[in-house]
Scaffold this motif. Structure first.
Motif, PDB file in Angstrom:
ATOM      1  N   PHE A 156      -1.477  -4.718   2.732  1.00  0.00           N
ATOM      2  CA  PHE A 156      -1.355  -4.513   1.296  1.00  0.00           C
ATOM      3  C   PHE A 156      -2.102  -3.271   0.826  1.00  0.00           C
ATOM      4  O   PHE A 156      -1.635  -2.575  -0.078  1.00  0.00           O
ATOM      5  N   LEU A 157      -3.232  -2.964   1.441  1.00  0.00           N
ATOM      6  CA  LEU A 157      -3.934  -1.733   1.091  1.00  0.00           C
ATOM      7  C   LEU A 157      -3.069  -0.527   1.450  1.00  0.00           C
ATOM      8  O   LEU A 157      -2.904   0.393   0.646  1.00  0.00           O
ATOM      9  N   GLY A 158      -2.503  -0.534   2.636  1.00  0.00           N
ATOM     10  CA  GLY A 158      -1.615   0.553   3.043  1.00  0.00           C
ATOM     11  C   GLY A 158      -0.365   0.638   2.186  1.00  0.00           C
ATOM     12  O   GLY A 158       0.072   1.730   1.815  1.00  0.00           O
ATOM     13  N   PHE A 159       0.206  -0.518   1.863  1.00  0.00           N
ATOM     14  CA  PHE A 159       1.415  -0.554   1.043  1.00  0.00           C
ATOM     15  C   PHE A 159       1.178   0.099  -0.318  1.00  0.00           C
ATOM     16  O   PHE A 159       1.933   0.973  -0.742  1.00  0.00           O
ATOM     17  N   TRP A 160       0.107  -0.319  -1.006  1.00  0.00           N
ATOM     18  CA  TRP A 160      -0.136   0.224  -2.344  1.00  0.00           C
ATOM     19  C   TRP A 160      -0.591   1.678  -2.300  1.00  0.00           C
ATOM     20  O   TRP A 160      -0.329   2.446  -3.235  1.00  0.00           O
ATOM     21  N   THR A 161      -1.229   2.078  -1.227  1.00  0.00           N
ATOM     22  CA  THR A 161      -1.583   3.493  -1.089  1.00  0.00           C
ATOM     23  C   THR A 161      -0.324   4.341  -0.931  1.00  0.00           C
ATOM     24  O   THR A 161      -0.177   5.382  -1.584  1.00  0.00           O
ATOM     25  N   VAL A 162       0.610   3.894  -0.095  1.00  0.00           N
ATOM     26  CA  VAL A 162       1.865   4.623   0.107  1.00  0.00           C
ATOM     27  C   VAL A 162       2.694   4.639  -1.174  1.00  0.00           C
ATOM     28  O   VAL A 162       3.227   5.689  -1.562  1.00  0.00           O
TER      29      VAL A 162
END
Length: 131
Positions: free
Chosen positions: A67-73
């Motif tokens: 989720f951290l990677g998802f929202w960063t992307v």
């Protein structure tokens, strides 16, 4: 109740849960409510002539990292969309700022949780050493 206080954790009979194998383990603190920034402690034990060496690494749980990677992307894609396609530079800057804030917020809270987990884990190791 302050869930970050070590005294709140002392009430439980087990402080960690996870899996333990012959020369490795994967554990985390026992918690009463969900915590996205709780570290997963992965350890490897190696024998030496003078005892054992314990190698530890700390990471986010896979779902939290996703989720951290998802929202960063998503935030960075919005930054590019607003900056290049729509030419709305304020929205582009806000999207980029949100990506930085989100990552910084997660990193700060994760580091705080690592320190708590380390303190409890090291206290357990010291207790077992003196018994």
């Amino acid at each position: 109740m302050n869930f970050l206080a070590y005294d709140a954790l002392k009430q439980n009979t087990h402080l960690f849960n996870g899996t333990i194998k012959e020369n490795s383990f994967s554990i985390s603190l026992v918690i009463d409510r969900a915590d996205s920034f709780l570290p997963l402690i992965k350890g490897k034990i190696e024998d030496t002539p003078m005892g054992s060496i314990l190698f530890l690494s700390y990471s986010l749980f896979p779902s939290s990292a996703f989720f951290l990677g998802f929202w960063t992307v998503v935030s960075l894609l919005l930054c590019l969309f607003f900056g290049l396609n729509s030419e709305k530079y304020v929205y582009s800057a806000l999207s980029f700022g949100f990506a930085l804030f989100n990552y910084g917020f997660a990193w700060a809270h994760f580091r705080r949780k690592i320190k708590l987990s380390q303190a409890v884990f090291h206290e357990i190791l010291e207790t077992k050493k003196t018994e």
